[in-house]
Enzyme design. Structure first.
Site, PDB file in Angstrom:
ATOM      1  CG  HIS A  56      55.953  27.357 103.212  1.00  0.00           C
ATOM      2  ND1 HIS A  56      57.107  27.132 103.925  1.00  0.00           N
ATOM      3  CD2 HIS A  56      56.369  27.836 102.000  1.00  0.00           C
ATOM      4  CE1 HIS A  56      58.161  27.463 103.200  1.00  0.00           C
ATOM      5  NE2 HIS A  56      57.739  27.887 102.005  1.00  0.00           N
ATOM      6  CG  HIS A  58      56.764  27.651  98.387  1.00  0.00           C
ATOM      7  ND1 HIS A  58      57.247  28.820  98.921  1.00  0.00           N
ATOM      8  CD2 HIS A  58      55.699  28.001  97.626  1.00  0.00           C
ATOM      9  CE1 HIS A  58      56.514  29.836  98.494  1.00  0.00           C
ATOM     10  NE2 HIS A  58      55.563  29.364  97.716  1.00  0.00           N
ATOM     11  CG  ASP A  60      61.983  25.278  98.716  1.00  0.00           C
ATOM     12  OD1 ASP A  60      60.813  25.633  98.489  1.00  0.00           O
ATOM     13  OD2 ASP A  60      62.810  26.019  99.300  1.00  0.00           O
ATOM     14  CG  HIS A  61      59.765  24.737 102.408  1.00  0.00           C
ATOM     15  ND1 HIS A  61      60.483  25.108 103.519  1.00  0.00           N
ATOM     16  CD2 HIS A  61      60.171  25.566 101.411  1.00  0.00           C
ATOM     17  CE1 HIS A  61      61.284  26.121 103.208  1.00  0.00           C
ATOM     18  NE2 HIS A  61      61.114  26.421 101.930  1.00  0.00           N
ATOM     19  CG  HIS A 114      57.246  32.634 101.922  1.00  0.00           C
ATOM     20  ND1 HIS A 114      58.093  33.152 100.976  1.00  0.00           N
ATOM     21  CD2 HIS A 114      57.324  31.281 101.779  1.00  0.00           C
ATOM     22  CE1 HIS A 114      58.659  32.149 100.300  1.00  0.00           C
ATOM     23  NE2 HIS A 114      58.209  31.005 100.764  1.00  0.00           N
ATOM     24  CG  ASP A 133      61.100  29.598 102.826  1.00  0.00           C
ATOM     25  OD1 ASP A 133      62.056  29.123 103.455  1.00  0.00           O
ATOM     26  OD2 ASP A 133      60.798  29.249 101.661  1.00  0.00           O
ATOM     27  CG  HIS A 171      65.946  29.125 101.883  1.00  0.00           C
ATOM     28  ND1 HIS A 171      66.231  28.432 100.731  1.00  0.00           N
ATOM     29  CD2 HIS A 171      64.609  29.019 102.067  1.00  0.00           C
ATOM     30  CE1 HIS A 171      65.111  27.932 100.223  1.00  0.00           C
ATOM     31  NE2 HIS A 171      64.101  28.278 101.014  1.00  0.00           N
TER      32      HIS A 171
HETATM   33 FE    FE Z   1      61.964  27.781 100.639  1.00  0.00          FE
HETATM   34 ZN    ZN Z   2      58.957  28.938 100.438  1.00  0.00          ZN
END
Ligand code: FE
Ligand code: ZN
Length: 255
Positions: A56, A58, A60-61, A114, A133, A171
């Site tokens: 996805h 985001h 941090d991805h 998400h 996530d 995570h």
């Molecule tokens: Fe994340």
């Molecule tokens: Zn995320």
């Protein structure tokens, strides 16, 4: 095993993953939480990193995509519906598509909720899924973009995978998830045992990821919308499945 998986910590609580077809040596990173760490881990293993597979959009991805494109020349496979936020994509994929890693075949699953376009990669033969996530050990991602109906349907698809499927989530949130899970499902013996094991692992500094679908079915309140005891604790004995999920999600947001 023909699919090699390397898991390592990134940022404060993310996991990075490198996957490799042991027959052909083709190697991909699942998401890009930290480009430097990912490149260093590949180097350490002697793996030739040529691909990134995103779950996805985001940061941090997908935030390390550009850096890995420039330094390693990787190609990007990602959900086409999130192209506007992910940026450059070489292979846009959606639900039901097949992605090959050398000889290893993965099926793309829509697990939106998400984020709207969130996908998972399921290696059926290797019994492994990378879920980003969407599903966490004893939890699920925050519902930033989707609806509870959509998110519950996504989690139902993951719940229906074979029980032995090994779930790599992105995570290390399990200890906090366990505390919340016990607050809504306090009489669940499987959950109590799971939570005890999580405390022990964290005390030893060990990861609680990966988990399995079978384990999550017994203890994860975000998959247990059909459980009479959980419904009873929520006062939702006759509600729709998605309404039970929505209430658990709402309570977690306020926990
Ligand atoms: Fe994340
Ligand atoms: Zn995320």
């Amino acid at each position: 095993m023909a699919l090699d998986v390397l898991q390592f910590s990134c940022l404060s609580d993310n996991y990075g993953f490198l996957i490799r077809c042991s027959q052909t040596g083709v190697c991909a990173a699942i998401d890009t939480p930290d480009a430097d760490v990912i490149a260093a881990e590949a180097d350490k293993m002697g793996w030739d990193l040529t691909q990134v597979w995103n779950t996805h959009h985001h940061w941090d991805h997908a935030g390390g995509n550009e850096s890995l494109r420039q330094t390693q020349g990787v190609t990007i496979t990602a959900p086409g519906s999130e192209a506007a936020t992910i940026g450059h994509i070489d292979t846009a994929v959606s639900h039901g598509d097949t992605v090959m890693l050398g000889h290893q075949k993965a099926t793309v699953m829509d697990v939106g909720g998400h984020t709207l376009g969130h996908i998972a990669y399921w290696f059926e033969d290797a019994n492994v899924a990378f879920v980003g996530d969407s599903l966490f050990a004893l939890g699920c991602g925050r519902m930033f973009e989707g609806t509870p109906q959509q998110f519950q349907a996504s989690l139902a698809r993951l719940k229906a995978l074979p029980g032995e499927t090994v779930i790599y989530c992105a995570h290390e949130y399990t200890a906090a998830n366990a505390a919340f899970a016990l607050s809504v499902d306090p009489d669940n013996a499987a959950l109590m045992a799971y939570a005890k094991d999580v405390s022990a692992k964290r005390a030893r500094g060990e990861a609680t990821v990966p988990t399995t679908i079978a384990k999550e079915r017994t203890a994860n309140p975000f998959l247990r919308w059909d459980d009479p005891a959980l419904r009873g604790h929520l006062g939702l004995e006759t509600a729709e499945d998605w309404e039970v999920f929505a209430e658990v999600r709402r309570r977690k947001d306020a926990f």
